[in-house]
Write an enzyme that holds these catalytic residues in place. Structure first.
Site, PDB file in Angstrom:
ATOM      1  N   ASP A 116     -10.454   3.868  10.413  1.00 36.70           N
ATOM      2  CA  ASP A 116      -9.858   2.686  11.036  1.00 36.70           C
ATOM      3  C   ASP A 116     -10.308   2.476  12.483  1.00 36.70           C
ATOM      4  O   ASP A 116      -9.494   2.183  13.362  1.00 36.70           O
ATOM      5  CB  ASP A 116      -8.326   2.713  10.914  1.00 36.70           C
ATOM      6  N   LYS A 135      -7.089   2.415  -2.824  1.00 42.19           N
ATOM      7  CA  LYS A 135      -7.710   3.365  -1.898  1.00 42.19           C
ATOM      8  C   LYS A 135      -8.391   4.481  -2.667  1.00 42.19           C
ATOM      9  O   LYS A 135      -7.943   4.861  -3.746  1.00 42.19           O
ATOM     10  CB  LYS A 135      -6.613   3.929  -0.987  1.00 42.19           C
ATOM     11  N   ASP A 154      -7.292  -4.219   9.833  1.00 40.40           N
ATOM     12  CA  ASP A 154      -6.558  -2.959   9.700  1.00 40.40           C
ATOM     13  C   ASP A 154      -7.271  -1.844  10.442  1.00 40.40           C
ATOM     14  O   ASP A 154      -7.829  -0.948   9.841  1.00 40.40           O
ATOM     15  CB  ASP A 154      -6.377  -2.608   8.211  1.00 40.40           C
ATOM     16  N   HIS A 187     -11.627   1.868   2.270  1.00 38.38           N
ATOM     17  CA  HIS A 187     -11.041   2.494   1.082  1.00 38.38           C
ATOM     18  C   HIS A 187     -11.979   2.688  -0.098  1.00 38.38           C
ATOM     19  O   HIS A 187     -11.542   2.738  -1.242  1.00 38.38           O
ATOM     20  CB  HIS A 187      -9.813   1.689   0.636  1.00 38.38           C
ATOM     21  N   GLU A 200      -2.947  -2.999  -2.573  1.00 39.23           N
ATOM     22  CA  GLU A 200      -4.108  -2.419  -1.871  1.00 39.23           C
ATOM     23  C   GLU A 200      -4.503  -1.053  -2.439  1.00 39.23           C
ATOM     24  O   GLU A 200      -3.728  -0.110  -2.425  1.00 39.23           O
ATOM     25  CB  GLU A 200      -3.785  -2.282  -0.375  1.00 39.23           C
ATOM     26  N   ASP A 244      -9.652  -2.979   1.369  1.00 40.28           N
ATOM     27  CA  ASP A 244      -9.757  -2.483   2.739  1.00 40.28           C
ATOM     28  C   ASP A 244     -11.147  -1.859   2.875  1.00 40.28           C
ATOM     29  O   ASP A 244     -11.550  -1.045   2.039  1.00 40.28           O
ATOM     30  CB  ASP A 244      -8.642  -1.450   2.949  1.00 40.28           C
ATOM     31  N   ASP A 281     -12.009   6.873   6.136  1.00 38.25           N
ATOM     32  CA  ASP A 281     -11.147   5.730   6.440  1.00 38.25           C
ATOM     33  C   ASP A 281     -10.533   5.888   7.832  1.00 38.25           C
ATOM     34  O   ASP A 281      -9.323   6.015   7.982  1.00 38.25           O
ATOM     35  CB  ASP A 281     -10.049   5.670   5.363  1.00 38.25           C
ATOM     36  N   TRP A 316       0.879  -1.179   0.000  1.00 41.31           N
ATOM     37  CA  TRP A 316       0.000   0.000   0.000  1.00 41.31           C
ATOM     38  C   TRP A 316       0.910   1.221   0.000  1.00 41.31           C
ATOM     39  O   TRP A 316       1.910   1.259   0.715  1.00 41.31           O
ATOM     40  CB  TRP A 316      -0.909   0.037   1.237  1.00 41.31           C
ATOM     41  N   HIS A 342      -8.624  -6.258   4.242  1.00 45.31           N
ATOM     42  CA  HIS A 342      -8.301  -5.492   5.444  1.00 45.31           C
ATOM     43  C   HIS A 342      -9.629  -5.130   6.070  1.00 45.31           C
ATOM     44  O   HIS A 342     -10.290  -4.184   5.636  1.00 45.31           O
ATOM     45  CB  HIS A 342      -7.521  -4.225   5.088  1.00 45.31           C
TER      46      HIS A 342
HETATM   47  C1  RNT Z   1      -3.808   2.762   4.741  1.00 46.89           C
HETATM   48  C2  RNT Z   1      -3.920   1.318   4.403  1.00 46.89           C
HETATM   49  C3  RNT Z   1      -2.799   0.432   4.887  1.00 46.89           C
HETATM   50  C4  RNT Z   1      -2.311   0.774   6.279  1.00 46.89           C
HETATM   51  C5  RNT Z   1      -1.369  -0.244   6.877  1.00 46.89           C
HETATM   52  C6  RNT Z   1      -0.626   0.297   8.044  1.00 46.89           C
HETATM   53  O1  RNT Z   1      -4.914   3.491   4.396  1.00 46.89           O
HETATM   54  O2  RNT Z   1      -5.141   0.828   4.842  1.00 46.89           O
HETATM   55  O3  RNT Z   1      -3.181  -0.892   4.796  1.00 46.89           O
HETATM   56  O4  RNT Z   1      -3.350   0.980   7.162  1.00 46.89           O
HETATM   57  O5  RNT Z   1      -0.549  -0.772   5.917  1.00 46.89           O
HETATM   58 ZN    ZN Z   2      -5.481  -1.298   4.793  1.00 50.77          ZN
END
Ligand code: RNT
Ligand code: ZN
Length: 430
Positions: free
Chosen positions: A300, A232, A330, A266, A230, A263, A298, A189, A290
């Site tokens: 998290d 986004k 994640d 994302h 990955e 993810d 995003d 990523w 993720h």
């Molecule tokens: C960031 C991505 C990525 C990170 C990690 C730390 O937006 O989701 O995966 O969160 O690699």
């Molecule tokens: Zn991620």
């Protein structure tokens, strides 16, 4: 502690109730052995890592908010925390490590210099724990990422630097997989993108393609490592363009037979990752997830048992996709007890999978194919209030981990005995 007899009794009743719907609860629990979740090491320390004694997260669209005391600041502390997490989870897990978490022993090792030896103690730790390990290139929190571009950089020196980092991370991943006898999923990523409206979108994407081609030119056996990329939609400070968009990486993954990593944070908030699984798997062999909880963006947040996570789990289980979908987490919440957050989020993900395993899928598809849509809706609705928790509790009992709310107390003990004693806790909690 709970009354074991009561848990068994409740399970027996639940088993009969599910049997009425044609669902075998024992078989559902047995399926959980294939639900292997890769634990993201970065929940223990807010994506800090161990490159320099006081590594701080900077920029790149990754932001952990909060300053709850007890953050791990050494490799030993991360391992102690992970062992605590593992002890409170049913089922099987893996470790998901970022390159910045290397065991550098106080040595300054730049990202284009890392070697297997810097990760050997992690491989050994995983061997001791009897778990597999996944790996990630760390293309953020670095002076060569400060201008917002890494693998897609037009600065050739910087671009080459990140290509070298990625090459080394892939080589390390292959060695991890070889030593542990379980393929290591390497995820790439990058935070590359533009705050304001760029003109040369194509130029950056061409650079990214070139860099990925160079860094992945050497192919490792699939038994050792697998490459994931990955995508986004946007990040803070990258509102106008993300170079590694979903279109870019889905295309790249299909063309090069890589894993696409989705993810949950994302995409546009009305899109659901669960809906994308059966599309992607028509065209790629495997994918990486993720699992996280985006709140408005995003963000998290810690995963909770919500509709988005449930759809992901249900789609995987309904279609027997466990051998093609690699499960990662994640989330990183620094505002509450990190270890408690870790366990709650992982258990919520596991709960979604057990719930999915208890679905009378055949019956639902039958209703669907016969256009019995009211009946389909009603059955899906009734499933939500079936005695699911009795099965979850019994599963935890069988796995010899705390049942129901009991793990909260365990986290409390860990907090007072371990986390609260960490020296930096003197700083005020904000
Ligand atoms: C960031 C991505 C990525 C990170 C990690 C730390 O937006 O989701 O995966 O969160 O690699
Ligand atoms: Zn991620």
């Amino acid at each position: 502690m709970r009354n074991t007899e009561l848990i068994k009794k409740a399970y027996k009743i639940a088993k009969d109730q599910y049997a009425d719907l044609g669902v075998d609860t024992d078989a559902a629990m047995a399926k959980m052995k294939d639900v292997v979740i890769s634990l993201h090491c970065w929940q223990t320390d807010d994506v800090g890592g161990f490159e320099t004694p006081d590594a701080e997260l900077s920029g790149g669209g990754i932001q952990a908010t909060g300053n709850y005391p007890g953050k791990a600041t050494t490799i030993d502390q991360v391992r102690t925390d992970l062992e605590q997490v593992l002890s409170l989870l049913p089922g099987a897990q893996r470790l998901n490590l970022h390159a910045i978490y290397g065991d550098f022993q106080g040595e300054k090792v730049d990202r284009d210099q890392i070697e297997v030896r810097h990760f050997q103690s992690w491989i050994d730790w995983c061997k001791e724990q009897g778990i597999g390990m996944d790996f990630n290139a760390s293309c953020f929190s670095h002076r060569r990422a400060a201008d917002g571009y890494t693998l897609s950089s037009k600065n050739e020196e910087n671009r080459k630097f990140w290509v070298e980092h990625l090459k080394r991370c892939r080589a390390i991943s292959a060695e991890i997989g070889k030593q542990l006898g379980s393929p290591c999923v390497h995820n790439t990523w990058i935070p590359d993108g533009s705050k304001d409206i760029p003109v040369d979108r194509n130029g950056y994407r061409t650079q990214l393609k070139k860099s990925l081609d160079e860094a992945t030119a050497f192919k490792y056996p699939k038994e050792y490592m697998k490459d994931a990329v990955e995508s986004k939609l946007f990040g803070i400070g990258l509102e106008s363009m993300t170079v590694g968009s979903h279109d870019f990486y889905l295309g790249y993954a299909i063309k090069n037979n890589l894993l696409i990593c989705l993810d949950s944070g994302h995409f546009h908030p009305t899109e659901q990752v669960g809906d994308k699984i059966s599309s992607c798997l028509q065209f790629v062999d495997e994918m990486l997830l993720h699992v996280t909880r985006p709140v408005r963006w995003d963000s998290d947040h810690v995963v909770t048992l919500n509709d988005d996570v449930q759809l992901i789990a249900s789609e995987v289980m309904r279609n027997n996709f466990l051998s093609r979908v690699n499960l990662g987490l994640d989330f990183f919440d620094a505002s509450i007890n990190r270890i408690g957050a870790y366990v709650t989020g992982t258990r919520a993900t596991q709960k979604a999978f057990l719930f999915a395993a208890l679905e009378p899928t055949k019956k639902l598809i039958e209703l669907e194919e016969n256009e019995k849509y009211f009946e389909r809706l009603a059955l899906l609705e009734e499933l939500k209030t079936m005695p699911y928790s009795a099965v979850w509790d019994y599963y935890c009992l069988q796995e010899a981990v705390p049942v129901g709310v009991d793990y909260i107390e365990e986290i409390g003990k860990y907090e007072s005995e371990v986390l609260a004693r960490r020296s930096h806790n003197l700083s005020k909690h904000v």
